[in-house]
Design an enzyme around this catalytic site. Structure first.
Site, PDB file in Angstrom:
ATOM      1  N   GLU A 114      17.364 -32.539  46.933  1.00  0.00           N
ATOM      2  CA  GLU A 114      16.849 -31.181  47.114  1.00  0.00           C
ATOM      3  C   GLU A 114      17.635 -30.434  48.193  1.00  0.00           C
ATOM      4  O   GLU A 114      17.889 -29.225  48.067  1.00  0.00           O
ATOM      5  CB  GLU A 114      15.352 -31.229  47.452  1.00  0.00           C
ATOM      6  CG  GLU A 114      14.504 -31.600  46.237  1.00  0.00           C
ATOM      7  CD  GLU A 114      13.025 -31.755  46.536  1.00  0.00           C
ATOM      8  OE1 GLU A 114      12.215 -31.152  45.840  1.00  0.00           O
ATOM      9  OE2 GLU A 114      12.692 -32.494  47.489  1.00  0.00           O
ATOM     10  N   GLU A 136      10.925 -38.755  41.864  1.00  0.00           N
ATOM     11  CA  GLU A 136       9.550 -38.723  42.387  1.00  0.00           C
ATOM     12  C   GLU A 136       8.488 -39.073  41.352  1.00  0.00           C
ATOM     13  O   GLU A 136       7.480 -39.717  41.666  1.00  0.00           O
ATOM     14  CB  GLU A 136       9.246 -37.329  42.967  1.00  0.00           C
ATOM     15  CG  GLU A 136       9.864 -37.057  44.324  1.00  0.00           C
ATOM     16  CD  GLU A 136      11.268 -36.488  44.249  1.00  0.00           C
ATOM     17  OE1 GLU A 136      11.742 -35.939  45.247  1.00  0.00           O
ATOM     18  OE2 GLU A 136      11.910 -36.592  43.176  1.00  0.00           O
TER      19      GLU A 136
END
Length: 713
Positions: A114, A136
């Site tokens: 990210e 995730e």
């Protein structure tokens, strides 16, 4: 050392992340460092560009899972504000009018990737340890640091789905091809390439503007409201329900965020929506369960929590495998892929060659998909020596017999080959049911004899159940554990009681489903309700796959050996039903086309003959049926822990998910009790015991934990 800040003569700032601990992570230490670095960057004069890199082997490891698993409904608001604050710094990164480059020197997963997405340019080192992605969802979470929104904007709905909904991780070359990064360079050229890029794009406004901040930018593949994307979203929704049964909220929320981000709301609103969906996900039971077992539990197990201590690590240099059937050929493939020379022996050269051909077939598929070169395939195949000659096995430091599941056959193979072991070598018996202590009683060195229960298909199933016989030495257990890790299996060490852990526990839930049918319940309803608990397949379908005849034969063998007492059988009607289906109706299982279902080229339908067991007026509530199936397996796992068959809670949880199909959202059979609530679980067990029999009685260990309000850990 935290974030090293260096500005060179060309006006390029390099920020080298080096946080406390083994990896860089989004923890309490990260945010002030991140914000402080951005404050310093924004105050610079004559700034040409910024490089983000790492002093660790990994670029950045992602979120702090210890912190996330501690989130409660009362602290969700604080987490939301923390996430929003971090995202605000990322937006500042994107808005600075100089090129931001991520120099990815190792794994950039989750929060690490990210950060990379918030940079204008991403360069990865061509390093075998470099993995890139947003995994995730595999831990019950969603990328909350802008990952869902940015990747959707970058790749479009369809392009982003595999990375967000499946958590795919790619090596640098594949990440480049997928559009996740812009360049791949040699590790020693990483920083030089980053600086060269910065200098080459000076004055180029497009090089310092993120795609989503470009006027008129259109998401690849079009918005979620377009006619062609509507069926894609509907198809993805159906696929997710089929996969999760609605029991894992993370994938559904990810798709929801993607749909909103690619819809009518603007980028910053989508980011805030992502933050809300992320924060509210963290305190949910499935999220906590999956983090606890699939991350912390897995690390404990693979890290050797149950491995005997103070014994040096070892590697197998030469492996002998006796029996080139389904299990033997699967073990051969796994070992050869790990670089271990393998001698694969069977009764005939033809059978041995056929066993090697299995590996060749799997490797050819890898070559066809571009996952391996022809040269690499040939190198793996060269490690396998098929033979029908006994003396070829001479000098192996581990011999695994994978012959027919009969004690006299295994004894004969042991007697013929044990003396061929290298000095100090050890013997492994691949068995799912036969007692290791009894098999080892025929060995010259029972201390060097261990059970190695592989799961089928071996090339896909990650678990290896290591069974300690009464005389198996700690050194042998440690060597077996090391072998499991060498071939990239996750090992659990269990005690030598009938069925060990996995076979014993999987049998309880299957037989409970059969018991329900024998009592008069609708078999299709029983099968479907077991799937809706989160089991990978229905219990009756699973029994058909395993084969009714095999289950019946194993039970009869155990009775003959004195390992089972029919008078103590907790589900006698189920045992009788399986026996009758096999002996009187020739319903042997899916392999013969006839089990609880009839199998044809058109699919499967329930066997009409089961109507003979159907009893009107006996229908139970859905919850009773589901709890009976799930609780039987949970209770058996707790009994295994109580009896010392399991050495740790982590072994039970990880083993139940990887080996016997525990619903993933539970975090495994023991973790399920923690989030169900100890007192509540005891009370429900007592209700079930009163209605359906003492097999549901809560064991003493469970009552003790409940009385002390002590979670299983």
């Amino acid at each position: 050392m935290a974030f090293a800040y260096d500005k060179d003569a060309d006006g390029i700032v390099t920020i080298t992340m080096d946080m406390d601990g083994p990896v860089n992570a989004m923890n309490d230490q990260f945010w002030p460092l991140f914000k402080g670095a951005m404050d310093q960057i924004e105050a610079e004069d004559d700034l040409k560009g910024v490089i983000w890199t790492s002093a660790k082997d990994t670029f950045f490891a992602g979120g702090d899972l210890n912190m996330l698993k501690g989130i409660t409904p009362d602290t969700v608001g604080e987490l939301f504000e923390q996430v929003e604050a971090t995202k605000a710094v990322m937006r500042r990164m994107e808005k600075i009018p100089v090129p931001m480059v991520a120099a990815i020197n190792g794994a950039a997963l989750g929060g690490g990737y990210e950060i990379c997405l918030a940079c204008n340019h991403r360069i990865a080192a061509d390093n075998p340890k470099t993995k890139i992605g947003l995994p995730e969802v595999t831990l019950g979470l969603l990328p909350g640091g802008g990952g869902v929104v940015r990747l959707t904007y970058l790749l479009g709905l369809e392009g982003a789905m595999p990375f967000l909904l499946e958590g795919r991780q790619l090596n640098p070359q594949k990440a480049l091809k997928a559009g996740l990064i812009h360049e791949v360079v040699a590790p020693d050229q990483l920083l030089a390439s980053a600086k060269a890029h910065i200098l080459s794009v000076q004055g180029d406004e497009t090089a310092v503007t993120q795609p989503w901040d470009t006027k008129g930018y259109k998401i690849p593949g079009g918005p979620s409201t377009s006619p062609k994307n509507a069926p894609r979203i509907a198809g993805a929704t159906a696929m997710l329900f089929k996969k999760t049964r609605g029991l894992m909220p993370a994938p559904v929320r990810i798709l929801d965020i993607m749909t909103e981000a690619a819809g009518k709301i603007d980028f910053d609103t989508a980011q805030r929506y992502e933050s809300r969906r992320f924060a509210s996900l963290t305190p949910l039971a499935p999220t906590k369960n999956m983090i606890e077992t699939l991350f912390f539990g897995m690390n404990k197990v693979n890290g050797g929590a149950s491995r005997p201590k103070d014994i040096p690590r070892t590697k197998i240099e030469r492996l002998g495998i006796l029996g080139a059937g389904m299990m033997g050929q699967g073990i051969t493939y796994s070992a050869a892929m790990a670089g271990i020379p393998v001698v694969l022996k069977d009764m005939s050269m033809e059978e041995a060659e056929r066993g090697k051909a299995y590996t060749e077939k799997l490797l050819n598929k890898r070559v066809d998909k571009g996952r391996m070169t022809a040269e690499q395939r040939d190198a793996v195949l060269a490690l396998i020596t098929p033979t029908d000659k006994t003396d070829e096995v001479q000098g192996c430091d581990l011999i695994i017999e994978a012959v027919f599941e009969k004690i006299d056959v295994k004894n004969a193979v042991l007697a013929e080959h044990e003396e061929l072991l290298a000095e100090g070598g050890f013997w492994g018996s691949n068995t799912s049911t036969l007692p290791i202590t009894r098999l080892a009683s025929e060995s010259r060195k029972p201390e060097n004899f261990v059970g190695l229960h592989f799961f089928s298909p071996v090339d896909k199933m990650p678990l290896l159940e290591i069974i300690a016989g009464d005389q198996t030495s700690d050194e042998t257990l440690a060597r077996a554990f090391d072998f499991a890790r060498q071939i990239k299996k996750t090992p659990i060490i269990v005690g030598d009681k009938t069925g060990f852990y996995t076979s014993r526990t999987i049998g309880t839930k299957i037989l409970e489903a059969v018991q329900l049918v024998a009592e008069g319940q609708d078999p299709v309803r029983v099968d479907n309700l077991s799937r809706l608990i989160g089991m990978p397949t229905g219990m009756l379908s699973l029994l058909d796959e395993v084969q009714l005849k095999l289950i019946n034969d194993i039970y009869n063998t155990q009775v003959d050996m004195g390992l089972q007492d029919p008078s103590q059988e907790p589900t006698p009607e189920a045992r009788n039903m399986v026996s009758e289906l096999v002996s009187q109706h020739d319903r042997q299982g899916r392999a013969t086309g006839k089990g609880f279902y009839d199998y044809t080229s058109d699919g499967k339908v329930i066997w009409p003959g089961l109507v003979a067991w159907r009893k009107e007026g006996t229908d139970l509530p859905d919850q009773d049926i589901q709890d009976r199936i799930l609780f039987r397996a949970v209770l058996e796992t707790l009994r295994c822990l109580e009896e010392g068959v399991l050495r740790s809670v982590a072994d039970g949880n990880v083993g139940s998910i990887l080996g016997i199909g525990a619903p993933v959202h539970t975090g495994g059979y023991i973790q399920f009790v923690n989030t169900y609530g100890l007192d509540r679980f005891v009370a429900r067990c007592e209700e079930l015991a009163a209605k359906f029999g003492d097999r549901f009685d809560p064991p003493a260990l469970l009552k003790q934990h409940a009385s002390e309000q002590k979670l299983f850990a």
